[in-house]
Write an enzyme that holds these catalytic residues in place. Structure first.
Site, mmCIF file in Angstrom:
data_model
loop_
_atom_site.group_PDB
_atom_site.id
_atom_site.type_symbol
_atom_site.label_atom_id
_atom_site.label_comp_id
_atom_site.label_asym_id
_atom_site.label_seq_id
_atom_site.Cartn_x
_atom_site.Cartn_y
_atom_site.Cartn_z
ATOM 1 N N GLY A 107 -7.034 3.509 1.507
ATOM 2 C CA GLY A 107 -7.849 3.636 0.300
ATOM 3 C C GLY A 107 -7.106 4.202 -0.888
ATOM 4 O O GLY A 107 -5.872 4.168 -0.937
ATOM 5 N N LEU A 124 -10.331 -3.726 3.916
ATOM 6 C CA LEU A 124 -9.391 -3.064 3.002
ATOM 7 C C LEU A 124 -8.245 -2.359 3.745
ATOM 8 O O LEU A 124 -8.489 -1.558 4.642
ATOM 9 C CB LEU A 124 -10.151 -2.043 2.138
ATOM 10 C CG LEU A 124 -9.325 -1.334 1.069
ATOM 11 C CD1 LEU A 124 -8.884 -2.301 -0.005
ATOM 12 C CD2 LEU A 124 -10.111 -0.175 0.471
ATOM 13 N N ASP A 125 -7.013 -2.638 3.342
ATOM 14 C CA ASP A 125 -5.818 -1.964 3.874
ATOM 15 C C ASP A 125 -5.681 -2.123 5.383
ATOM 16 O O ASP A 125 -5.016 -1.307 6.029
ATOM 17 C CB ASP A 125 -5.833 -0.465 3.519
ATOM 18 C CG ASP A 125 -5.782 -0.237 2.021
ATOM 19 O OD1 ASP A 125 -5.293 -1.122 1.301
ATOM 20 O OD2 ASP A 125 -6.223 0.831 1.567
ATOM 21 N N ALA A 126 -6.276 -3.147 5.942
ATOM 22 C CA ALA A 126 -6.260 -3.302 7.397
ATOM 23 C C ALA A 126 -5.634 -4.616 7.846
ATOM 24 O O ALA A 126 -5.687 -4.965 9.018
ATOM 25 C CB ALA A 126 -7.673 -3.181 7.944
ATOM 26 N N HIS A 131 0.851 -1.188 0.000
ATOM 27 C CA HIS A 131 0.000 0.000 0.000
ATOM 28 C C HIS A 131 0.885 1.235 0.000
ATOM 29 O O HIS A 131 1.835 1.310 0.770
ATOM 30 C CB HIS A 131 -0.933 0.013 1.207
ATOM 31 C CG HIS A 131 -1.903 1.159 1.167
ATOM 32 N ND1 HIS A 131 -2.992 1.178 0.339
ATOM 33 C CD2 HIS A 131 -1.917 2.349 1.816
ATOM 34 C CE1 HIS A 131 -3.650 2.309 0.489
ATOM 35 N NE2 HIS A 131 -3.017 3.038 1.386
#
Lengths: 286, 286, 286, 286
Positions: free
Chosen positions: C203, C229-231, C194
């Protein structure tokens, strides 16, 4: 840190079974391992270990642990070891010259209770830092050095250190070179901060040298003092970026922020028994 | 970068009015300043400047700018200057030996269009990297060096460089020492990557030396090549932390990630005309 | 890496004797411990361990180690464990969209033999990176996603992954969100990069968000993909300094240098079995 | 810093000729430019400049410079500007709660003469730091806040600030939220240190949040205080690496070393007039 812990730092020739032997020693005697780190240096064929355990249910009395371990394990595996207890408070002396930044950082942490340490003594070759020592209520001794009295002054320093039962010494920008004799009295127990990214810029005026060379990064290095100047085992280093806009004066200021943090980190590693010196290098169980 | 820009890099003895003179020159002739950075080295009493302007409405034809500036300003203020145009595409040669990491990083950026550069030529003393060059469709010449043929080989290298109209050379882990004569042909136009945090660990095998010394941080340094080995003006440096657990092989691998990024950044600074060399140091208008 | 090694990653409720039990298991069966790291999370009261040993004289056949350890140790101490052998070569698929920097970095390391890995497959939703895949001789499949065909495309992706016997997946700037179903098929086996310092700027368009916020440092984060998401559990992060002079385009370029190095480091940690996932965090035995 | 300098910070809509106009202003009036930095934000089409000049031969009296510049330049080019003189000593108040690390760092620099600043006042909601203030001989006022008396307490704080002619305020880990009214009284003149890498982990207990999320790097952020909590213009940030071995307590300790250095650097930028705030971001002429 409610319960008492023991910590052993071990080095020995590498061979199978070392970890199992040491963990077994703690386990069968009722100790609970809190932390274990080991390292094998393949090139040197040497084994290193730091192991920390809770003494609550340990059946060997603490005053007998060292002898027991020596007889039962160290001898068998040719181990060199040091044993510590986390409820002993080490006693530290600070040597300074004229600059305050490292001294303030040390004393701020000390008075804030950040470290398990006692600081009964500050020694200097100048009066400049007396006011700082006094603010923190610590004895400050000025022993003025000149080119003829080094032996005499060091004798006085050693007497003070002995009197205060000092375990280790921190040179917080102390701008004097210690004699080999002095250093041998505190082997791997004198921590210095050098204001460069060693081994670059050994000796005096490293910031001037860095400026002249046009480096883009400067550093600071904390190391144990040995007979060879600025060449002892490195404990900690850090760096910061500089540019062509930084004058020598700026390098000095930027460097001071490195120096104080690097030195304080090195002190902390030393206090928490995380440093094992081997052949002029440190194993840092961090 | 739609419009053509001119860039001037200036150094001169410091005196009042220099910034005003240069900005006035651009302004009265219809240029629009895009970027201006200046620096005064107080110790050297020297003034440095990088100024970039849009040529859209500039009334002096670009082929006359240099003469005009020389006559009207540089002479008066004792300025040394270099003039560039951002719509010229510099031509770069890469020298390699056996390692691929820097070469790949350069060619990946090149083919991705990251840089305004042309790479018509790769020269090596070994066959090893031919397959990489071929994948990227770039001419690859092997000129094998031995202890007796350096002059002859360098003559062939220089001929190739001339034939391809090369502006500057990148030594992407080229493990040979260039002669002074070669270096003088491309003054401040040969960019090297040294695999240590210079000036620490000059010369061969810096990772071995770093390992032996027990440093806690390793680095890489990109610099212009001068007659004195590993002592030229530093363009860029970076570092990474290591521990006692890192073998020499690990240092090599961690270092390679530094080397390729540091070298590529130095190339970018060079390509975008941000580097001004003065007395073995760089002013980096970054 | 001449001899075969076994590696076990263990997590279990903490209790006395765990280290001794595991080291004893290896020792009594003739294994030689190469590396041991353990960690106790006091808050979770959970024990973690990575232990690597030489199999040369190990008396349990490798295909029986797992069962033996399960029966004799894991059951008794309520351990969860995974067993690996360093002479197995993991098989990795790369997912990309249009950007080349991470893909080039991965393939450069792969072809240079830096990793013990096989890459038989690259999957994309665009044709853009086909030329890169072809330069490195790797199969490249384009499966174009639109808002109506995600299930169908993922089924095709999963079939390809199965066909190539893929062990884990790397999203090398693959700009599509995977379904929960897909993610569950490869739990803690999908590595994403990311382009921000998570959890900041989750995001899309994190560089734009960083620019708007006026941060002085940007970062990149590699993590395992989970349903949120992204976690997912963070494997590695790194940062670089920026200034007000950096446009969004500059942030993108500076960030790409972070992204590729951070992602490649995460892949290396994964490949060398140094990552243990526990409750959405990673224990990184680095 | 022997001679008096003037410093102007300018922002204006971008247009050709701005640099030339300002440098001409200084030049024709006999000033010698010491330092010039400019920046154009293309996205905002806005021009920023910091220019510092020696007043020795400057023919406009210093009390008339502001009016003169306003009339002759600022009006014409729609400039917003602030004028400073380096021989004025700014007056700073420190707000603290119970932690000493930032306060000690500030006072150590202050008493060492590192900054051109006067600190006549420390305000707290607790008695805890009184002893530190007293060691440094600085007035210490305790104004205890509860949920009903914030307006009243802030009125007392503002009266103290006014009485001591305070120019700017430093929140050195002051754990209270200021009202909008208070903040508006000191626009871009209240410097806070937040113990996370903003915008990650806004609000209370960021180290706990960082621990829970399993990040590999923690940070600290110094920013000007605005009405929105932890969302003001960022002046400086820094980070340090952590591992799974770091407990929340360790994060707090490692973070404190960041916090004090980041905050002190932000204070220094503010004191040397290097910070220009524009639309919730800072231009840092560093």
């Amino acid at each position: 840190m409610n319960n008492a812990h023991a910590i052993i730092l071990i080095s020995s020739p590498d061979q199978p079974g070392l970890v199992a032997a040491v963990t077994d020693f703690i386990n069968v005697n009722g100790g609970n391992i809190i932390n274990l780190e080991q390292h094998v240096d393949k090139q040197e064929n040497t084994f290193f270990m730091r192991i920390e355990w809770d003494l609550t249910n340990f059946i060997i009395p603490r005053e007998k642990i060292s002898d027991y371990f020596q007889t039962m394990y160290a001898k068998k595996y040719d181990m060199t070891f040091r044993l510590y207890f986390n409820d002993y408070t080490p006693r530290m002396a600070v040597f300074v010259s004229k600059m305050s930044h490292c001294l303030f950082d040390i004393l701020a942490r000390y008075t804030a209770g950040e470290w398990n340490v006692e600081i009964p003594l500050i020694i200097s070759n100048h009066e400049d830092m007396r006011w700082v020592a006094e603010r923190f209520g610590i004895e400050y001794h000025v022993l003025k050095l000149n080119k003829d009295n080094k032996d005499e002054i060091e004798a006085q320093q050693l007497a003070l250190l002995k009197d205060k039962e000092i375990d280790f010494i921190v040179l917080a920008r102390y701008m004097q070179i210690l004699t080999d004799k002095f250093i041998e009295t505190y082997p791997n127990k004198i921590i210095n901060i050098h204001h460069s990214f060693l081994p670059a810029f050994v000796g005096a005026k490293p910031y001037h040298a860095a400026y002249e060379r046009g480096v883009k990064i400067i550093g600071a290095t904390s190391h144990y003092v040995t007979a060879e100047l600025d060449a002892g085992p490195i404990i900690e280093q850090d760096i910061t970026r500089i540019t062509h806009r930084d004058s020598v004066e700026n390098l000095v200021r930027k460097g001071q922020d490195l120096e104080k943090i690097v030195l304080s980190h090195a002190i902390e590693y030393h206090l928490t028994r995380r440093v094992l010196v081997y052949k002029n290098k440190t194993i840092l169980f961090a």
